[in-house]
Design a protein around this motif. Structure first.
Motif, PDB file in Angstrom:
ATOM      1  N   GLU A  87       6.541   5.394  -9.831  1.00  0.00           N
ATOM      2  CA  GLU A  87       6.492   4.113 -10.709  1.00  0.00           C
ATOM      3  C   GLU A  87       5.696   4.557 -12.078  1.00  0.00           C
ATOM      4  N   LEU A  88       4.430   4.928 -11.623  1.00  0.00           N
ATOM      5  CA  LEU A  88       3.604   5.335 -12.878  1.00  0.00           C
ATOM      6  C   LEU A  88       3.995   6.440 -13.656  1.00  0.00           C
ATOM      7  N   GLN A  89       4.656   7.588 -12.833  1.00  0.00           N
ATOM      8  CA  GLN A  89       5.112   8.401 -13.731  1.00  0.00           C
ATOM      9  C   GLN A  89       6.428   8.306 -14.594  1.00  0.00           C
ATOM     10  N   ALA A  93       6.296   6.247 -22.277  1.00  0.00           N
ATOM     11  CA  ALA A  93       5.200   6.115 -23.083  1.00  0.00           C
ATOM     12  C   ALA A  93       4.518   7.600 -23.658  1.00  0.00           C
ATOM     13  N   LEU A  94       4.750   8.459 -22.940  1.00  0.00           N
ATOM     14  CA  LEU A  94       4.207   9.918 -23.254  1.00  0.00           C
ATOM     15  C   LEU A  94       5.434  10.556 -24.474  1.00  0.00           C
ATOM     16  N   ALA A  95       6.489   9.767 -24.059  1.00  0.00           N
ATOM     17  CA  ALA A  95       7.685  10.574 -25.176  1.00  0.00           C
ATOM     18  C   ALA A  95       7.448   9.997 -26.345  1.00  0.00           C
ATOM     19  N   ALA A 133       0.850  -1.202   0.029  1.00  0.00           N
ATOM     20  CA  ALA A 133      -0.139  -0.056   0.005  1.00  0.00           C
ATOM     21  C   ALA A 133       0.817   1.380  -0.049  1.00  0.00           C
ATOM     22  N   ASP A 134       1.926   1.175  -0.684  1.00  0.00           N
ATOM     23  CA  ASP A 134       2.828   2.408  -0.752  1.00  0.00           C
ATOM     24  C   ASP A 134       2.320   3.314  -1.880  1.00  0.00           C
ATOM     25  N   LYS A 135       1.543   4.264  -1.647  1.00  0.00           N
ATOM     26  CA  LYS A 135       0.733   4.851  -2.812  1.00  0.00           C
ATOM     27  C   LYS A 135       1.731   5.812  -3.428  1.00  0.00           C
ATOM     28  N   ALA A 136       2.936   6.427  -2.607  1.00  0.00           N
ATOM     29  CA  ALA A 136       3.796   7.439  -3.284  1.00  0.00           C
ATOM     30  C   ALA A 136       4.756   6.740  -4.063  1.00  0.00           C
ATOM     31  N   ARG A 137       5.138   5.613  -3.722  1.00  0.00           N
ATOM     32  CA  ARG A 137       5.923   4.826  -4.563  1.00  0.00           C
ATOM     33  C   ARG A 137       5.184   4.575  -5.896  1.00  0.00           C
ATOM     34  N   ALA A 138       4.058   3.937  -5.671  1.00  0.00           N
ATOM     35  CA  ALA A 138       3.195   3.503  -6.870  1.00  0.00           C
ATOM     36  C   ALA A 138       2.980   4.741  -8.062  1.00  0.00           C
ATOM     37  N   ILE A 139       2.748   6.004  -7.701  1.00  0.00           N
ATOM     38  CA  ILE A 139       2.806   7.146  -8.257  1.00  0.00           C
ATOM     39  C   ILE A 139       3.929   7.485  -9.050  1.00  0.00           C
TER      40      ILE A 139
END
Length: 122
Positions: free
Chosen positions: A88-90, A96-98, A80-86
């Protein structure tokens, strides 16, 4: 457990396996606390090397999707480490955006694609 591996893909088999399990968790095909097949069982079921399954399971553990335990094997366990998940998502989105920018995909088209995919998980 329905795992689809594309043996003709350039993507590594362990990454394909990891992705399929993450998709299964996101779509509630696999529930928290549920045991996944043993390394040997899954390797035999989908026709890949046991070391490949083992590598996928270790990546999933590092990413906080499963817990590995000698008695119970691989068990779905969502860290449940949301900050880490965000973060990793970024990192994943940055690449992907590049790629999207290089292919002249607009911000609006990106938003539409993200909304469409996100709706699949609700």
């Amino acid at each position: 457990m329905l795992i689809e591996i594309d043996f003709d893909s350039e993507e590594a088999l362990y990454i394909q396996l990891r992705n399929q399990i993450v998709l299964g968790i996101a779509t509630n095909q696999y529930q928290e606390g549920e045991s996944l097949p043993s390394v040997r069982q899954l390797a035999e079921r989908i026709g890949i090397n046991m070391h490949t399954v083992n590598k996928a399971y270790h990546v999933l553990r590092q990413e906080g999707f499963i817990r590995l335990d000698r008695r119970n094997g691989a068990v779905v366990f969502l860290e449940a480490d949301k900050a880490r998940a965000i973060q990793e998502l970024q990192e994943a989105l940055r690449v992907a955006l590049a790629r999207a920018v290089c292919k002249d995909i607009s911000r609006e088209e990106v938003h539409q694609a993200v909304d469409q995919i996100f709706d699949e998980y609700e």
